[in-house]
Motif scaffolding. Sequence first.
Motif, PDB file in Angstrom:
ATOM      1  N   ALA A 132      35.239  -1.858  98.905  1.00 28.61           N
ATOM      2  CA  ALA A 132      34.727  -2.186 100.238  1.00 28.61           C
ATOM      3  C   ALA A 132      35.665  -3.072 101.055  1.00 28.61           C
ATOM      4  O   ALA A 132      35.692  -2.995 102.281  1.00 28.61           O
ATOM      5  N   PHE A 135      39.033  -2.294 104.171  1.00 23.72           N
ATOM      6  CA  PHE A 135      39.122  -2.406 105.637  1.00 23.72           C
ATOM      7  C   PHE A 135      39.481  -3.832 106.059  1.00 23.72           C
ATOM      8  O   PHE A 135      40.150  -4.028 107.072  1.00 23.72           O
ATOM      9  N   ASN A 136      39.036  -4.814 105.277  1.00 21.48           N
ATOM     10  CA  ASN A 136      39.391  -6.197 105.561  1.00 21.48           C
ATOM     11  C   ASN A 136      40.866  -6.443 105.269  1.00 21.48           C
ATOM     12  O   ASN A 136      41.552  -7.139 106.029  1.00 21.48           O
ATOM     13  N   PRO A 142      35.343  -1.685 112.423  1.00 21.51           N
ATOM     14  CA  PRO A 142      34.737  -0.421 112.882  1.00 21.51           C
ATOM     15  C   PRO A 142      34.731  -0.324 114.406  1.00 21.51           C
ATOM     16  O   PRO A 142      34.410  -1.285 115.099  1.00 21.51           O
ATOM     17  N   GLU A 146      28.826   1.505 110.913  1.00 25.04           N
ATOM     18  CA  GLU A 146      28.915   0.361 110.008  1.00 25.04           C
ATOM     19  C   GLU A 146      29.688   0.758 108.752  1.00 25.04           C
ATOM     20  O   GLU A 146      29.474   1.834 108.191  1.00 25.04           O
ATOM     21  N   LEU A 147      30.564  -0.136 108.331  1.00 31.61           N
ATOM     22  CA  LEU A 147      31.365   0.139 107.142  1.00 31.61           C
ATOM     23  C   LEU A 147      30.524   0.001 105.888  1.00 31.61           C
ATOM     24  O   LEU A 147      29.706  -0.918 105.781  1.00 31.61           O
ATOM     25  N   GLN A 149      29.375  -1.198 102.322  1.00 32.83           N
ATOM     26  CA  GLN A 149      29.587  -2.530 101.756  1.00 32.83           C
ATOM     27  C   GLN A 149      29.734  -2.536 100.234  1.00 32.83           C
ATOM     28  O   GLN A 149      30.171  -3.530  99.672  1.00 32.83           O
ATOM     29  N   VAL A 163      34.408   7.201 106.025  1.00 34.35           N
ATOM     30  CA  VAL A 163      34.921   6.495 107.199  1.00 34.35           C
ATOM     31  C   VAL A 163      36.178   7.241 107.646  1.00 34.35           C
ATOM     32  O   VAL A 163      37.085   7.479 106.834  1.00 34.35           O
ATOM     33  N   THR A 165      39.301   7.934 110.798  1.00 32.99           N
ATOM     34  CA  THR A 165      40.033   7.292 111.897  1.00 32.99           C
ATOM     35  C   THR A 165      39.690   7.963 113.227  1.00 32.99           C
ATOM     36  O   THR A 165      39.218   9.103 113.263  1.00 32.99           O
ATOM     37  N   ALA A 190      31.278   5.538 109.661  1.00 33.19           N
ATOM     38  CA  ALA A 190      31.929   4.704 110.668  1.00 33.19           C
ATOM     39  C   ALA A 190      33.242   5.345 111.080  1.00 33.19           C
ATOM     40  O   ALA A 190      33.789   6.224 110.390  1.00 33.19           O
ATOM     41  N   VAL A 192      37.113   4.047 112.405  1.00 34.14           N
ATOM     42  CA  VAL A 192      38.008   2.896 112.535  1.00 34.14           C
ATOM     43  C   VAL A 192      39.253   3.317 113.327  1.00 34.14           C
ATOM     44  O   VAL A 192      39.470   4.500 113.590  1.00 34.14           O
ATOM     45  N   VAL A 211      34.283   4.710 100.267  1.00 39.33           N
ATOM     46  CA  VAL A 211      34.082   3.531  99.416  1.00 39.33           C
ATOM     47  C   VAL A 211      33.319   3.994  98.181  1.00 39.33           C
ATOM     48  O   VAL A 211      32.118   4.290  98.252  1.00 39.33           O
TER      49      VAL A 211
END
Length: 397
Positions: A132, A135-136, A142, A146-147, A149, A163, A165, A190, A192, A211
């Motif tokens: 998870a 992305f951080n 996003p 919502e990403l 978790q 997720v 792009t 999501a 991104v 994820v």
Amino acid sequence: MPLHLLFKSLQRRKVVTTLLLVQLAMTFALLLNSILLAQQTRQQLQQPTGLPLQQTLQVQLKPTTVALRQYPALGDLLTRQLEAIRTVPGVVAVAYSNQGPLLYGGNNGNVHDPDREELSKANGVPLYTVSADFFNVLQLPPLAGELPQNEIAVDGLAKSPVVITQSLANKVFDDKPAVGRQVNRGPVAAVVADFYGQRSAGTVNYNAIQVAPLYGVDWGYSILLRTEHGSTDKVRQALPQVLQQVDSNIEIFYIRTLAEQQQRLYSNEFGLASLLSLLSALMLLVSMISSYSNAYFHTLKHQQEIGIKRALGASKSRIFTELLSENWLTTVLGATAGVGCALVLNQVLAQVISIPSLSWWLPLLTYTVLLLCVTVATWYPATIATRISPATATKAL
């Protein structure tokens, strides 16, 4: 001097002129393609990747035992590795992934809307299986949705949320909202921002991320971590020991920043551009020496002729210009032949690496550089010619 007289002057020394023309043509072709490669490599290295290159480290590794390469032992190993890395001073975020970004090839496949497969299909999309915090680490907030978790194992025919792009979402769904809709990989959770995935892909900004746990890593996996400013080198030095303490049954292939990974991505072009630049510099030097020798010995051999011209009223500036004009004409003829050589060399290079076709302004730039070098090389012999006295003409009597 009229153009036809310049041609007659060159014809009087056919062998020397022919060799000089061949040399200038080869120099032109090498110089033009080296400029083209250098320009392309510079543009590629400067293009935005959407990633924090300097602060992100990628660790490529693989368990050495078969049991650790398979789930659930692999999942336990990854959990312990990530927890240990989080305790290293300077680490901001860490995540695992089946592969890193900025690669030449890798795990990829097609992504499409099942209801309109042929119209929406995007081929060669990099497929990431990550934790998870991925992305951080890559600083990918996003843009919509919502990403996920948690890394949740999915049984049966169900698929993990995906997720994607922004550019991939636009391709698959024709610029319409993508969140909540289905693609062949699963429901879109999501969207991104674009980031550089794989160079071999059709569009480098197409990426699909899930994820989920890693179920098998026979070819290894990546750990990505983002560091604080100024802490990258210290974290890099600490990582091998930290990972070995977690479990010694691993092989670490490399630890690189994404900036270093980007450099390696274009290493072939950079190396070839450097080689061609070196060869071009050497060829330019040889061409300058040849042009100097040609002009110098021409001046010595035709002292009496130059003396006669001076006696008949030719000014020093005219003598100077005539000698330069001969070398300019030779350069233009050699460079014109070099355009054909450059096109052939460009096609040969295109079989080995990715290289753009020649643009109209590059031959003009190369002409200018070659003319400037030849002018510098023949300046001194032309100056010597202006010092020949009209009295030299009497030596023939």
